[in-house]
Enzyme design. Structure first.
Site, PDB file in Angstrom:
ATOM      1  N   GLU A 111       0.918  -1.339  -0.170  1.00  0.00           N
ATOM      2  CA  GLU A 111       0.465  -0.343  -0.320  1.00  0.00           C
ATOM      3  C   GLU A 111       0.840   1.382  -0.649  1.00  0.00           C
ATOM      4  O   GLU A 111       1.459   0.973   0.252  1.00  0.00           O
ATOM      5  CB  GLU A 111      -1.108   0.238   1.372  1.00  0.00           C
ATOM      6  N   TYR A 123       8.272   2.617  -7.911  1.00  0.00           N
ATOM      7  CA  TYR A 123       7.698   1.026  -8.130  1.00  0.00           C
ATOM      8  C   TYR A 123       6.975   0.583  -9.197  1.00  0.00           C
ATOM      9  O   TYR A 123       6.920  -0.295  -9.902  1.00  0.00           O
ATOM     10  CB  TYR A 123       6.699   0.607  -7.095  1.00  0.00           C
TER      11      TYR A 123
HETATM   12  C1  LIG Z   1      10.660   6.598  -2.484  1.00  0.00           C
HETATM   13  C2  LIG Z   1      11.763   5.752  -1.862  1.00  0.00           C
HETATM   14  C3  LIG Z   1      11.887   4.935  -1.123  1.00  0.00           C
HETATM   15  C4  LIG Z   1      12.967   5.942  -3.036  1.00  0.00           C
HETATM   16  O1  LIG Z   1      14.285   5.565  -2.509  1.00  0.00           O
HETATM   17  P1  LIG Z   1      15.739   5.990  -3.692  1.00  0.00           P
HETATM   18  O2  LIG Z   1      16.879   5.356  -2.940  1.00  0.00           O
HETATM   19  O3  LIG Z   1      16.034   7.680  -3.487  1.00  0.00           O
HETATM   20  O4  LIG Z   1      15.409   5.251  -5.078  1.00  0.00           O
HETATM   21  P2  LIG Z   1      16.047   5.151  -5.712  1.00  0.00           P
HETATM   22  O5  LIG Z   1      16.770   6.134  -6.510  1.00  0.00           O
HETATM   23  O6  LIG Z   1      16.400   3.510  -6.167  1.00  0.00           O
HETATM   24  O7  LIG Z   1      14.897   5.636  -7.982  1.00  0.00           O
HETATM   25  C5  LIG Z   1      14.373   4.926  -8.685  1.00  0.00           C
HETATM   26  C6  LIG Z   1      13.601   5.044  -9.283  1.00  0.00           C
HETATM   27  O8  LIG Z   1      12.180   5.545  -9.167  1.00  0.00           O
HETATM   28  C7  LIG Z   1      12.138   6.818  -9.552  1.00  0.00           C
HETATM   29  N1  LIG Z   1      12.178   7.869  -8.671  1.00  0.00           N
HETATM   30  C8  LIG Z   1      12.550   8.183  -7.197  1.00  0.00           C
HETATM   31  N2  LIG Z   1      12.728   9.084  -6.763  1.00  0.00           N
HETATM   32  C9  LIG Z   1      12.118   9.989  -7.148  1.00  0.00           C
HETATM   33  C10 LIG Z   1      12.123  11.197  -6.998  1.00  0.00           C
HETATM   34  N3  LIG Z   1      11.774  12.488  -6.140  1.00  0.00           N
HETATM   35  N4  LIG Z   1      10.835  11.731  -8.061  1.00  0.00           N
HETATM   36  C11 LIG Z   1      10.463  10.564  -9.320  1.00  0.00           C
HETATM   37  N5  LIG Z   1      10.967   9.665  -9.595  1.00  0.00           N
HETATM   38  C12 LIG Z   1      11.288   9.312  -8.718  1.00  0.00           C
HETATM   39  C13 LIG Z   1      12.712   7.176 -10.498  1.00  0.00           C
HETATM   40  O9  LIG Z   1      12.186   6.187 -11.232  1.00  0.00           O
HETATM   41  C14 LIG Z   1      14.177   6.274 -10.230  1.00  0.00           C
HETATM   42  O10 LIG Z   1      14.544   5.970 -10.536  1.00  0.00           O
HETATM   43  P3  LIG Z   1      16.138   7.372 -11.783  1.00  0.00           P
HETATM   44  O11 LIG Z   1      16.984   7.953 -10.605  1.00  0.00           O
HETATM   45  O12 LIG Z   1      17.108   6.841 -12.657  1.00  0.00           O
HETATM   46  O13 LIG Z   1      14.766   8.466 -12.537  1.00  0.00           O
HETATM   47  C15 LIG Z   1      12.562   7.130  -1.060  1.00  0.00           C
HETATM   48  O14 LIG Z   1      12.349   8.240  -1.485  1.00  0.00           O
HETATM   49  C16 LIG Z   1      12.380   7.199   0.855  1.00  0.00           C
HETATM   50  O15 LIG Z   1      12.686   6.391   1.679  1.00  0.00           O
HETATM   51  N6  LIG Z   1      10.846   7.623   0.215  1.00  0.00           N
HETATM   52  C17 LIG Z   1       9.767   8.334   2.287  1.00  0.00           C
HETATM   53  C18 LIG Z   1       9.543   6.918   2.747  1.00  0.00           C
HETATM   54  C19 LIG Z   1       8.610   6.434   1.142  1.00  0.00           C
HETATM   55  O16 LIG Z   1       7.625   7.324   0.830  1.00  0.00           O
HETATM   56  N7  LIG Z   1       8.616   4.917   0.969  1.00  0.00           N
HETATM   57  C20 LIG Z   1       8.092   4.488   0.646  1.00  0.00           C
HETATM   58  C21 LIG Z   1       6.396   4.677   1.806  1.00  0.00           C
HETATM   59  S1  LIG Z   1       5.361   3.055   0.355  1.00  0.00           S
END
Ligand SMILES: CC(C)(COP(=O)(O)OP(=O)(O)OC[C@H]1O[C@@H](n2cnc3c(N)ncnc32)[C@H](O)[C@@H]1OP(=O)(O)O)[C@@H](O)C(=O)NCCC(=O)NCCS
Length: 161
Positions: A111, A123
């Site tokens: 979710e 995702y």
């Molecule tokens: C969501 C989260 C886990 C992503 O972690 P991350 O290590 O930055 O993600 P990645 O670097 O592996 O990103 C992979 C892909 O996801 C997408 N993505 C990640 N962050 C993004 C952003 N800020 N905006 C748009 N797309 C994004 C992109 O497609 C990205 O690929 P790209 O960098 O080549 O464009 C992180 O932002 C986080 O911890 N957020 C707060 C907690 C949260 O929301 N968790 C999920 C709850 S369901």
């Protein structure tokens, strides 16, 4: 293709709880409690992975997944704000899919807040698709949750080609 950060990945242990709590409290407005993490870490049906800075050994991210009858349920995923957008979450998800690849009966589900476009984008890059909506799922602001699903082979929602 998404770049992949250089991090070390290993299963989380109870001695990681302080570091987990620090990240959790910095990331979420309504964080999980320490005992919720301790409970997940102790469950044999949970898979709890940590991503660590290879230079300092400090925890920078975690992924908590629970095994159910027909699915692996992503319960929590968080990356330290200073380590984002360099492929850390992607590394953890890669590891999850690798570790569970021998389990063709279980898909993957989670979710996510409808406003969390960052996580939804992440995702979607891994083949998750929206399969439903839980209205008012989040108790802090009654926000709806998207239910996302990825089938065992990574081909999207159940029943689709
Ligand atoms: C969501 C989260 C886990 C992503 O972690 P991350 O290590 O930055 O993600 P990645 O670097 O592996 O990103 C992979 C892909 O996801 C997408 N993505 C990640 N962050 C993004 C952003 N800020 N905006 C748009 N797309 C994004 C992109 O497609 C990205 O690929 P790209 O960098 O080549 O464009 C992180 O932002 C986080 O911890 N957020 C707060 C907690 C949260 O929301 N968790 C999920 C709850 S369901």
């Amino acid at each position: 293709m998404i770049a992949r950060a250089t991090i070390e990945i290993r299963k989380l242990a109870l001695h990681d709880l302080d570091a987990i709590e620090r990240i959790e409290n910095a990331v979420y407005p309504t964080p999980w409690s320490r005992s919720m993490f301790a409970g997940e870490l102790a469950k044999p049906s949970s898979l709890s992975l940590g991503g660590f800075d290879p230079d300092t050994g400090r925890l920078v991210a975690y992924l908590i997944v629970s095994r159910y009858v027909d699915a692996w349920h992503i319960m929590n995923l968080a990356v330290h704000p200073g380590w984002r957008r360099i492929g850390v979450a992607s590394r953890l998800l890669d590891e999850l899919f690798e570790l569970t690849a021998g389990d063709p009966r279980r898909g993957y589900t989670l979710e996510v807040r409808v406003s969390n476009t960052t996580a939804i984008a992440l995702y979607e890059t891994f083949g998750f698709e929206t399969s439903g909506l839980r209205r008012g799922y989040y108790t802090d602001n009654r926000e709806d949750a998207l239910i996302m699903w990825r089938d065992p082979l990574g081909h999207g929602a159940v029943g689709e080609a």
